[in-house]
Scaffold this motif. Structure first.
Motif, PDB file in Angstrom:
ATOM      1  N   UNK A 130      -6.586   4.324  -5.262  1.00  0.00           N
ATOM      2  CA  UNK A 130      -7.898   4.855  -4.853  1.00  0.00           C
ATOM      3  C   UNK A 130      -8.169   6.255  -5.573  1.00  0.00           C
ATOM      4  N   UNK A 131      -7.286   6.993  -5.896  1.00  0.00           N
ATOM      5  CA  UNK A 131      -7.735   8.388  -6.553  1.00  0.00           C
ATOM      6  C   UNK A 131      -8.676   8.595  -7.448  1.00  0.00           C
ATOM      7  N   UNK A 140       1.026  -1.282  -0.106  1.00  0.00           N
ATOM      8  CA  UNK A 140       0.075  -0.040   0.051  1.00  0.00           C
ATOM      9  C   UNK A 140       0.838   1.215  -0.055  1.00  0.00           C
ATOM     10  N   UNK A 141       0.679   2.085  -1.036  1.00  0.00           N
ATOM     11  CA  UNK A 141       1.692   3.232  -1.082  1.00  0.00           C
ATOM     12  C   UNK A 141       0.859   4.547  -1.011  1.00  0.00           C
ATOM     13  N   UNK A 142       1.685   5.635  -1.128  1.00  0.00           N
ATOM     14  CA  UNK A 142       1.283   6.997  -1.164  1.00  0.00           C
ATOM     15  C   UNK A 142       0.949   7.189  -2.513  1.00  0.00           C
ATOM     16  N   UNK A 143      -0.271   7.098  -2.962  1.00  0.00           N
ATOM     17  CA  UNK A 143      -0.787   7.196  -4.304  1.00  0.00           C
ATOM     18  C   UNK A 143      -0.250   6.235  -5.279  1.00  0.00           C
ATOM     19  N   UNK A 144      -0.647   6.234  -6.445  1.00  0.00           N
ATOM     20  CA  UNK A 144       0.044   5.430  -7.501  1.00  0.00           C
ATOM     21  C   UNK A 144       1.253   6.012  -7.609  1.00  0.00           C
ATOM     22  N   UNK A 147      -4.291  10.315  -0.963  1.00  0.00           N
ATOM     23  CA  UNK A 147      -3.044   9.568  -1.038  1.00  0.00           C
ATOM     24  C   UNK A 147      -2.924   8.245  -0.929  1.00  0.00           C
ATOM     25  N   UNK A 148      -3.695   7.577  -1.499  1.00  0.00           N
ATOM     26  CA  UNK A 148      -3.494   5.929  -1.484  1.00  0.00           C
ATOM     27  C   UNK A 148      -3.582   5.199  -2.561  1.00  0.00           C
ATOM     28  N   UNK A 149      -2.495   4.726  -2.925  1.00  0.00           N
ATOM     29  CA  UNK A 149      -2.459   3.704  -3.853  1.00  0.00           C
ATOM     30  C   UNK A 149      -1.777   2.175  -3.699  1.00  0.00           C
ATOM     31  N   UNK A 172      -4.553   2.742 -13.002  1.00  0.00           N
ATOM     32  CA  UNK A 172      -5.052   3.438 -12.023  1.00  0.00           C
ATOM     33  C   UNK A 172      -6.551   3.880 -12.555  1.00  0.00           C
ATOM     34  N   UNK A 173      -6.888   3.890 -14.085  1.00  0.00           N
ATOM     35  CA  UNK A 173      -8.084   4.101 -14.486  1.00  0.00           C
ATOM     36  C   UNK A 173      -9.030   2.759 -14.675  1.00  0.00           C
ATOM     37  N   UNK A 174      -8.569   1.866 -14.170  1.00  0.00           N
ATOM     38  CA  UNK A 174      -9.218   0.459 -14.475  1.00  0.00           C
ATOM     39  C   UNK A 174     -10.626   0.499 -14.326  1.00  0.00           C
TER      40      UNK A 174
END
Ligand SMILES: Cc1ncc(COP(=O)(O)O)c(C=O)c1O
Length: 388
Positions: A234-235, A96-100, A244-246, A205-207
């Motif tokens: 999740x953005x 789990x990251x800080x955004x993509x 800010x979660x990816x 990210x746009x899936x």
């Protein structure tokens, strides 16, 4: 007195984002209609926000595991399997990251040795090439063309591969073109990636935001699971940009390397945002679908309107961007965007900032209300008439 610059060569040579320049120009202007921003116009559903609030009330305010809450990783694994037919272990294949954005960064830093090449398929999200350079690699731009609906052709990919190629960075549906690659498109590219033994960093990210065809993940293509680093978050689909979660999924070896970098650089993604994301994965499918349908309605409106007023626009299969051609006006995309902003107060992003193949186009985000889209189209039509 300081005689020399303290900056690294990489930082000095890095150009500021061309998108920023347009936001700075628009800032402070009144009466702007903005098609510039690449983020949902929906507020995060209350249910997710409430979950984050509750987590704070209950005192969950410390670090999580470096890779993120195990519950969240388990939900991500279930979601990826349910939605995209790819199986990842929550124990050692999901971070789990800080955004993509951070997911892309650690992916590149985990795989690149100095000077190794990454093929960047353009036009694309503005951070890819700078992040490759920051990781010590060399971005190699390959431009897609409007004649092929901005799809990377297998022969283009093959021609760009050299002995130094480590990976291909690809994004479907794409920002800024909205182009979605079909399963057959992906298979054809996969064949070349396998033949030349290169990795694929697939920005998915746009899936969730596709409108015509079912989505296929690159990792689900035969032979690609082990060589795909899958970026998501999740953005966009979940309307959570500010949280800010990816996340990133990959084979165990690459995941372990990414986790080391993530541990040292970030420690873990924000805890309350992780609780919100957990709620989003458990109960968010209905909200995602509602938003997707709303974007689809706006997509159909904006694409047909551009074509009606004489700006040729291909139909984007996903994301929330239209990418019409402005070549008929004889202006460059920067000139068009700047004049449109000054004369009609409509903010769009010139296509050239997204790399090769972007010139001659403008990116218009349709993640804004239909009323705003109508107003923007009226102004753009007037602008075209004034310049014909
Ligand atoms: C293609 C693409 N990848 C990644 C990102 C970054 O997303 P995040 O907010 O998750 O960092 C964006 C944001 O615009 C994007 O368009």
């Amino acid at each position: 007195m300081i005689k020399t610059s303290y900056l690294s060569d990489t930082a000095r040579e890095m150009k500021p984002s061309g998108i920023r320049k347009f936001f700075d120009l628009a800032a402070g202007m009144e009466g702007i209609v903005s098609l510039g921003v690449g983020e949902p116009d929906f507020v995060t559903p209350w249910r997710y926000r409430e979950a984050a609030i509750l987590s704070m009330e209950e005192g969950y305010t410390s670090y999580t595991a470096n890779a993120g809450l195990l519950d969240l990783r388990e939900e991500i694994a279930a979601y990826m399997s349910r939605r995209f037919q790819v199986t990842y272990s929550p124990e050692n294949q999901i971070i789990v990251t800080v955004g993509a954005s951070q997911a892309i960064d650690i992916a590149l830093r985990a795989i690149l040795n100095p000077g190794e090449e990454v093929i960047v398929v353009e036009p694309c999200f503005v951070s890819y090439a700078p992040l490759v350079a920051l990781a010590g690699g060399k971005p190699v731009s390959v431009g897609t063309m409007k004649e092929s609906d901005f799809k990377l052709l297998p022969e283009q990919l093959e021609a760009a591969i050299t002995p130094k190629t480590k990976a291909i960075m690809i994004c479907s549906p794409n920002n800024p073109t909205g182009t979605q690659l079909s399963k057959d498109d992906l298979k054809a590219l996969a064949e070349i990636a396998i033949k030349h033994d290169v990795l694929v960093i697939s920005d998915e990210i746009y899936a969730e935001l596709v409108y015509d065809d079912a989505y296929t993940s690159f990792a689900a293509i035969e032979g690609m699971y082990e060589r795909t680093i899958l970026i998501s978050g999740f953005s966009k689909g979940f309307a959570m940009t500010g949280w800010r979660l990816g996340f990133v999924c990959a084979n165990k070896e690459i995941s372990e390397a990414m986790l080391k970098i993530h541990q040292y650089a970030i420690m873990c993604a924000p805890t309350s945002a992780q609780y919100a994301a957990l709620e989003a994965l458990r109960y968010g499918a209905g909200y995602v679908e509602e938003m997707r349908m709303s974007y689809n309605h706006r997509r159909n409106y904006i694409v047909s309107s551009f074509n009606e007023i004489g700006l040729k626009c291909h139909t984007p299969g996903g994301a929330f961007y239209a990418f019409p051609s402005i070549e008929s006006t004889g202006m460059s995309s920067e000139e068009f965007a700047e004049k449109l902003l000054i004369e009609e107060k409509v903010a769009v992003v010139p296509g050239n900032v997204f790399g090769i193949g972007g010139e001659g186009h403008i990116r218009c985000s349709y993640a804004t209300s239909i009323d705003q889209l109508r107003e923007a189209l009226t102004r753009i039509e007037r602008f075209l008439n004034n310049h014909s």
